[in-house]
Design an enzyme around this catalytic site. Structure first.
Site, PDB file in Angstrom:
ATOM      1  N   CYS A   1       0.829  -1.204   0.000  1.00  0.00           N
ATOM      2  CA  CYS A   1       0.000   0.000   0.000  1.00  0.00           C
ATOM      3  C   CYS A   1       0.863   1.253   0.000  1.00  0.00           C
ATOM      4  O   CYS A   1       0.598   2.211  -0.735  1.00  0.00           O
ATOM      5  CB  CYS A   1      -0.926  -0.019   1.213  1.00  0.00           C
ATOM      6  SG  CYS A   1      -2.014   1.425   1.319  1.00  0.00           S
TER       7      CYS A   1
ATOM      8  N   CYS B   1      -6.308  -2.897   7.077  1.00  0.00           N
ATOM      9  CA  CYS B   1      -7.503  -2.052   7.045  1.00  0.00           C
ATOM     10  C   CYS B   1      -8.682  -2.702   6.329  1.00  0.00           C
ATOM     11  O   CYS B   1      -9.836  -2.427   6.667  1.00  0.00           O
ATOM     12  CB  CYS B   1      -7.170  -0.704   6.407  1.00  0.00           C
ATOM     13  SG  CYS B   1      -6.770  -0.793   4.635  1.00  0.00           S
TER      14      CYS B   1
END
Length: 384
Positions: free
Chosen positions: A89, A191
């Site tokens: 990410c 997440c």
């Protein structure tokens, strides 16, 4: 200077936003929608930004996140590896797609709430290499490990206002300023995985990502003394295990068993007793050099997982195609690499690490991060 601040709604990115405004930066908040969530933080985030008189821009990057982070997450597990989605990410999204959006909006810099330093790299070989990533003051929160795959040229255009702060200091300063935090809870480990239950997430989304969960194979016991093996059970899929795992194996034995290896080629799982789960070696490919190796000097250190101390080691750079094997241990040997940029970028090149002491085996797919004595992040790669 016009600066975009990546804000999630949490305490760290909010502190970064406020600090840079107080320092005189022309700031705007930039929030990325990476996933669909039940509780949308944007309304509360907009309220806080209005209170601070700071513009907020919201960008939809859900499709990019799905392709660049979530899909590889499934692919890693399918191939009997344990991924590190936060590192991907940072590389592909925060300092990739989101940084591009920041520049489109006129920003020169992108600030984040990472606990890392950006400092001038210096040692006995160079005084002017440029800005590089260095461990943060707060060792417990240092996040340099997760930036090991991110290109240094993107990180050099970033700002990290939390570099010299601890979590406790940040929380207290925001309380003193009576500034509401839109999302005060600590973010979860991954997440996009509800309740950090990756097994349920993989199974619940298997069809969408063409993930084959039921893939039975043999479990072998590896004798730590003779190195001989024998079949003792069956597994339903290598994806459900990770190296070093003890709990949840479901195998009755005279001693506790640990996963020591997953062999994707023949779909076999190898287990053994505690004495077999230590090693002095690690290997990584898909390398990213934040400091070129000819400038590495002094004792080197490496980490094979986030929650561990940096361990002293010797490091070799190896490329079988080029018949190259260079030990990075002193300036005279390191100079061999000065003109070898093509080899460093070659996907066949690997880092081979020999630790000075044994440590628990690592999980292939995780990140190898290399540091020097001053805590500078030198290189990263994916463990194989």
């Amino acid at each position: 200077m016009k600066t975009a601040v990546a804000v999630s709604g949490g305490i760290d990115s909010l502190y970064a936003l406020i600090t840079l405004k107080e320092q005189g930066h022309e700031v705007f908040a930039l929030h990325a929608r990476f996933i669909d969530t039940q509780n949308d933080v944007v309304p509360a985030l907009q309220k806080t930004c209005d209170f601070l008189n700071i513009p907020l821009h919201v960008v939809d990057l859900k499709n990019d996140f799905k392709n660049e982070v979530i899909a590889p997450f499934f692919a890693f597990y399918q191939n009997a590896k344990t991924p590190n989605p936060c590192a991907l990410c940072n590389k592909n999204m925060k300092f990739g797609k989101l940084f591009e959006k920041a520049r489109e909006l006129g920003a020169e810099k992108l600030a984040t709430g990472h606990y890392v330093r950006l400092a001038n790299f210096k040692n006995n070989l160079t005084n002017d290499y440029g800005l590089c990533i260095q461990c943060a003051k707060d060792n417990k929160k240092d996040q340099s490990y997760f930036l090991a795959l991110t290109k240094i040229e993107n990180l050099q255009s970033a700002l990290f206002p939390l570099a010299e702060k601890t979590k406790e200091q940040i929380r207290q300063e925001l309380m003193d300023k009576n500034i509401p935090v839109p999302c005060p809870k600590e973010s979860q480990e991954i997440c996009f995985v509800p309740n950090d239950d990756y097994r349920s997430f993989l199974l619940n989304n298997a069809e969408q990502y063409q993930f084959e969960a039921e893939h039975a194979g043999n479990v072998y016991y590896l004798d730590p003394k003779t190195q001989k093996t024998k079949k003792i059970a069956e597994h339903k899929g290598l994806w459900a295990y990770t190296e070093g795992q003890r709990k949840g194996l479901g195998i009755a034995w005279t001693e506790p068993l640990y996963v020591v290896k997953r062999n994707y080629e023949d779909n076999s799982l190898y287990v053994s007793t505690k004495g077999a789960i230590n090693t002095k070696y690690a290997t990584a490919d898909r390398l990213n050099f934040l400091v070129l190796p000819h400038l590495w000097a002094g004792q080197l250190y490496a980490r094979t997982r986030f929650r561990e101390k940096q361990s002293p080691c010797n490091i070799y750079i190896i490329n079988i195609q080029e018949k190259l094997e260079v030990l990075i241990d002193n300036p005279s040997n390191s100079k061999e690499l000065e003109a070898m940029h093509a080899i460093l970028e070659n996907p066949e090149t690997r880092l081979y690490v020999e630790f000075t002491e044994e440590k628990q085996i690592y999980a292939p797919g995780q990140i190898l991060a290399v540091y020097d004595e001053k805590g500078f992040l030198l290189a990263g790669g994916i463990l194989v």
